[in-house]
Design a protein around this motif. Structure first.
Motif, mmCIF file in Angstrom:
data_model
loop_
_atom_site.group_PDB
_atom_site.id
_atom_site.type_symbol
_atom_site.label_atom_id
_atom_site.label_comp_id
_atom_site.label_asym_id
_atom_site.label_seq_id
_atom_site.Cartn_x
_atom_site.Cartn_y
_atom_site.Cartn_z
ATOM 1 N N LYS A 97 -8.592 9.236 -9.358
ATOM 2 C CA LYS A 97 -7.479 9.862 -10.068
ATOM 3 C C LYS A 97 -7.190 11.268 -9.516
ATOM 4 O O LYS A 97 -6.046 11.629 -9.266
ATOM 5 N N GLU A 98 -8.239 12.057 -9.314
ATOM 6 C CA GLU A 98 -8.085 13.427 -8.811
ATOM 7 C C GLU A 98 -7.531 13.451 -7.388
ATOM 8 O O GLU A 98 -6.612 14.211 -7.089
ATOM 9 N N THR A 99 -8.076 12.610 -6.518
ATOM 10 C CA THR A 99 -7.595 12.557 -5.132
ATOM 11 C C THR A 99 -6.166 12.035 -5.074
ATOM 12 O O THR A 99 -5.336 12.553 -4.316
ATOM 13 N N GLN A 154 5.860 12.358 -8.258
ATOM 14 C CA GLN A 154 4.411 12.428 -8.105
ATOM 15 C C GLN A 154 3.715 11.308 -8.864
ATOM 16 O O GLN A 154 2.714 10.767 -8.381
ATOM 17 N N LYS A 155 4.232 10.936 -10.016
ATOM 18 C CA LYS A 155 3.614 9.862 -10.794
ATOM 19 C C LYS A 155 3.709 8.537 -10.044
ATOM 20 O O LYS A 155 2.753 7.743 -10.040
ATOM 21 N N ILE A 156 4.855 8.272 -9.425
ATOM 22 C CA ILE A 156 5.014 7.051 -8.632
ATOM 23 C C ILE A 156 3.969 7.028 -7.516
ATOM 24 O O ILE A 156 3.276 6.025 -7.309
ATOM 25 N N TYR A 157 3.847 8.150 -6.798
ATOM 26 C CA TYR A 157 2.884 8.232 -5.695
ATOM 27 C C TYR A 157 1.453 8.107 -6.215
ATOM 28 O O TYR A 157 0.637 7.389 -5.643
ATOM 29 N N THR A 201 0.841 -1.207 0.000
ATOM 30 C CA THR A 201 0.000 0.000 0.000
ATOM 31 C C THR A 201 0.870 1.248 0.000
ATOM 32 O O THR A 201 2.048 1.206 0.363
ATOM 33 N N THR A 202 0.251 2.346 -0.370
ATOM 34 C CA THR A 202 0.951 3.640 -0.332
ATOM 35 C C THR A 202 1.353 3.974 1.098
ATOM 36 O O THR A 202 2.448 4.494 1.334
ATOM 37 N N GLU A 243 -3.702 5.314 -6.696
ATOM 38 C CA GLU A 243 -4.805 4.807 -7.518
ATOM 39 C C GLU A 243 -4.975 3.303 -7.320
ATOM 40 O O GLU A 243 -6.103 2.809 -7.252
ATOM 41 N N THR A 244 -3.859 2.583 -7.207
ATOM 42 C CA THR A 244 -3.912 1.145 -6.935
ATOM 43 C C THR A 244 -4.586 0.873 -5.593
ATOM 44 O O THR A 244 -5.288 -0.121 -5.431
#
Length: 186
Positions: free
Chosen positions: A142-144, A128-131, A75-76, A136-137
């Motif tokens: 997408k926005e959040t 930011q793209k990695i995060y 998880t993130t 999203e996973t």
């Protein structure tokens, strides 16, 4: 190690220690034990071109490590905690985390030189793209995910700067607690 890689490694370290403006070309050449001609062979446009190569190399290293941590974590929340724990560990053992941020290199000059600004922008967008992808996973919209990724990037970079200036890991530890708590609540 080839000469170009040596120059990039040495210049990166010098830039991290003294900032771009605090390092002269002569110091890089002397520390590398090379001739001026050898330096210009690899970087015909001089110190600025060398800086861009250093920033790209550092960007690849940092984003590669972030990718590794985020890909290995379920998880993130867990990935963020692991990443910040790594930074805290480096600071507490090595006394610095300059190798994981551009701040020490370009402080005060990042927007003055367009190619440098572009490399910096690309670096932060990669982070930011990695995060965002991991969020999203985890089920974030997408926005959040995008908003939280921006907040994570700014928080972590700001905490790194505070750690470096205050010579303590406290800001990263605080950010770790706050970010992981926030990510659990969503």
């Amino acid at each position: 190690m080839d000469t170009k890689s040596q120059i990039i490694d040495v210049a990166t370290l010098l830039f991290q220690q003294k900032g771009y403006k605090g390092v002269g070309l002569t110091e890089i050449i002397k520390t590398c034990n090379i001739s001026k001609g050898s330096f210009y062979h690899h970087f015909p446009n001089g110190k600025e071109e060398c800086l861009i190569a250093c920033l790209r190399s550092l960007s690849d290293t940092i984003t590669g490590e972030i990718n590794r941590i985020f890909n290995q974590s379920p998880t993130t929340h867990e990935a963020t905690k692991k990443m910040i724990e790594k930074l805290v560990g480096l600071l507490e053992v090595d006394g610095t985390i300059a190798g994981y941020t551009f701040t020490s290199i370009v402080s005060g000059m990042g927007s003055e030189i367009e190619p440098v600004r572009t490399v910096l922008s690309d670096f932060y967008l990669k982070m930011q793209k990695i995060y965002t992808t991991k969020l999203e996973t985890d089920g974030f919209s997408k926005e959040t995910a995008h908003s939280n990724a921006l907040m994570m990037t700014a928080s972590i970079e700001g905490a790194i700067l505070l750690c470096m200036t205050q010579k303590t890991s406290g800001p990263l530890k605080t950010i770790s607690q706050l970010l992981t708590k926030l990510l659990k609540e969503f």
